[in-house]
Design a protein around this motif. Sequence first.
Motif, mmCIF file in Angstrom:
data_model
loop_
_atom_site.group_PDB
_atom_site.id
_atom_site.type_symbol
_atom_site.label_atom_id
_atom_site.label_comp_id
_atom_site.label_asym_id
_atom_site.label_seq_id
_atom_site.Cartn_x
_atom_site.Cartn_y
_atom_site.Cartn_z
ATOM 1 N N GLU A 67 -40.661 60.306 21.597
ATOM 2 C CA GLU A 67 -41.560 59.684 20.619
ATOM 3 C C GLU A 67 -40.735 59.412 19.373
ATOM 4 O O GLU A 67 -40.074 60.318 18.857
ATOM 5 C CB GLU A 67 -42.728 60.634 20.305
ATOM 6 C CG GLU A 67 -43.777 60.048 19.374
ATOM 7 C CD GLU A 67 -43.561 60.383 17.902
ATOM 8 O OE1 GLU A 67 -44.110 59.681 17.046
ATOM 9 O OE2 GLU A 67 -42.833 61.354 17.585
ATOM 10 N N ARG A 133 -54.097 54.665 18.079
ATOM 11 C CA ARG A 133 -54.161 56.023 17.532
ATOM 12 C C ARG A 133 -55.459 56.180 16.759
ATOM 13 O O ARG A 133 -55.710 55.443 15.803
ATOM 14 C CB ARG A 133 -52.957 56.301 16.631
ATOM 15 C CG ARG A 133 -53.034 57.699 16.055
ATOM 16 C CD ARG A 133 -51.752 58.171 15.452
ATOM 17 N NE ARG A 133 -51.942 59.456 14.827
ATOM 18 C CZ ARG A 133 -51.015 60.130 14.196
ATOM 19 N NH1 ARG A 133 -49.793 59.628 14.105
ATOM 20 N NH2 ARG A 133 -51.274 61.296 13.642
ATOM 21 N N HIS A 180 -54.217 57.455 21.454
ATOM 22 C CA HIS A 180 -53.306 58.464 20.925
ATOM 23 C C HIS A 180 -54.070 59.305 19.915
ATOM 24 O O HIS A 180 -54.809 58.771 19.092
ATOM 25 C CB HIS A 180 -52.134 57.724 20.258
ATOM 26 C CG HIS A 180 -51.045 58.628 19.785
ATOM 27 N ND1 HIS A 180 -51.203 59.491 18.728
ATOM 28 C CD2 HIS A 180 -49.776 58.810 20.221
ATOM 29 C CE1 HIS A 180 -50.076 60.154 18.543
ATOM 30 N NE2 HIS A 180 -49.192 59.760 19.436
ATOM 31 N N GLY A 221 -50.294 63.855 21.399
ATOM 32 C CA GLY A 221 -49.359 64.155 20.321
ATOM 33 C C GLY A 221 -48.711 65.521 20.494
ATOM 34 O O GLY A 221 -48.551 66.015 21.614
ATOM 35 N N GLY A 222 -48.366 66.103 19.358
ATOM 36 C CA GLY A 222 -47.711 67.429 19.395
ATOM 37 C C GLY A 222 -48.593 68.449 18.703
ATOM 38 O O GLY A 222 -49.762 68.583 19.050
ATOM 39 N N ARG A 262 -41.584 70.478 17.170
ATOM 40 C CA ARG A 262 -40.966 71.744 16.754
ATOM 41 C C ARG A 262 -40.985 72.806 17.847
ATOM 42 O O ARG A 262 -40.075 73.624 17.935
ATOM 43 C CB ARG A 262 -41.615 72.264 15.469
ATOM 44 C CG ARG A 262 -42.938 72.940 15.649
ATOM 45 C CD ARG A 262 -43.471 73.491 14.349
ATOM 46 N NE ARG A 262 -44.082 72.438 13.552
ATOM 47 C CZ ARG A 262 -44.526 72.621 12.315
ATOM 48 N NH1 ARG A 262 -44.374 73.777 11.727
ATOM 49 N NH2 ARG A 262 -45.105 71.647 11.656
HETATM 50 C C1 PLP Z 1 -47.275 61.217 16.230
HETATM 51 C C2 PLP Z 1 -46.618 62.542 16.293
HETATM 52 N N1 PLP Z 1 -46.317 63.048 17.508
HETATM 53 C C3 PLP Z 1 -45.703 64.260 17.625
HETATM 54 C C4 PLP Z 1 -45.363 64.992 16.507
HETATM 55 C C5 PLP Z 1 -44.667 66.306 16.709
HETATM 56 O O1 PLP Z 1 -45.404 67.317 16.162
HETATM 57 P P1 PLP Z 1 -44.963 68.822 16.344
HETATM 58 O O2 PLP Z 1 -43.596 68.981 15.785
HETATM 59 O O3 PLP Z 1 -45.994 69.552 15.565
HETATM 60 O O4 PLP Z 1 -45.022 69.120 17.804
HETATM 61 C C6 PLP Z 1 -45.673 64.505 15.221
HETATM 62 C C7 PLP Z 1 -45.347 65.273 14.016
HETATM 63 O O5 PLP Z 1 -45.628 64.956 12.908
HETATM 64 C C8 PLP Z 1 -46.317 63.247 15.122
HETATM 65 O O6 PLP Z 1 -46.637 62.719 13.941
#
Ligand code: PLP
Length: 287
Positions: A67, A133, A180, A221-222, A262
């Motif tokens: 991503e 999204r 999303h 997402g994350g 992360r």
């Molecule tokens: C669209 C999107 N996807 C994935 C992530 C990854 O998030 P994380 O590090 O909390 O897993 C982020 C982090 O800001 C994000 O904005």
Amino acid sequence: MNVEKFIEKQLGGEPVCAYVYDLGKLRNHAESLKKSLPSFCRLYYAVKANPDGRLLQTLASTVDGFEVASEGEMEKVPLNRPMLFGAPAKKDREIAAAIDRGVEAINVESLHDLNRIALTAEKKQVEVPVLIRVNLSSDVPESHHMMSGVPTQFGVDERDLPQVMEKILDTSWISVEGFHFHAMSNNLDARAHVRFVELCLEKAKIWRDRYELSVSTVDIGGGIGINYWQPDDAFDWGILAYGLHSLEAQMEGLTLVLEIGRYMTAACGSYVTEVVDVKKIMTRLLH
Ligand SMILES: Cc1ncc(COP(=O)(O)O)c(C=O)c1O
């Protein structure tokens, strides 16, 4: 290599501060995450968590894609690896670059964003795959984490979705591949995460049917957290993986994308700094 040897070798004993990564640990961690997921899931790495080229190279053979949130991140992704591009304030140049690089999908984050993507697509005379999204209007029931339902710069407000869909159905340059939902940060509650995924799935299926779309992807997402304060009380990935497996019957052919940032990299790196002095400072009690 232990840290003393690293310092000696790299800097000849000079005081040092450095980020030190264990790439073997990263590879093993990524492989075990991937193995734990059901076959309808695709595991992506969110490059913004750490865009170091050696980390990306290490992950390239394990994750299903990356991503990216800028042209700079696109350039760092190892060649020919799938990418999803999302950012609330994209430059025109970045939209064009994403199309030229053949990203799997670009996130639509607002009506204006949609118009800009459609314009670039028309100029290039290509149909562009997108994920819409959405910032959901409600939060996950009983969640201690604000996952959605608050105003942010990210995503289309759920209440504005009809307007965005109307525009999409009116243009030939955009194809909706899915929705999303990245909506949280540093969540430590795996059960809440599963409920969040269920909510995303439910919403995506409602919109798919309402707008008669043939969408393939639900991107959650994350947002999976690291408990920096109490490492023994970490996010329970096993609960998430089990919860995802239990959704199999509800998937109806959809693919679930996880964009892990992360949680992918945090445990494989340390910030190392040499202590060159320790001061003891007496504090006076103030009455
Ligand atoms: C669209 C999107 N996807 C994935 C992530 C990854 O998030 P994380 O590090 O909390 O897993 C982020 C982090 O800001 C994000 O904005």
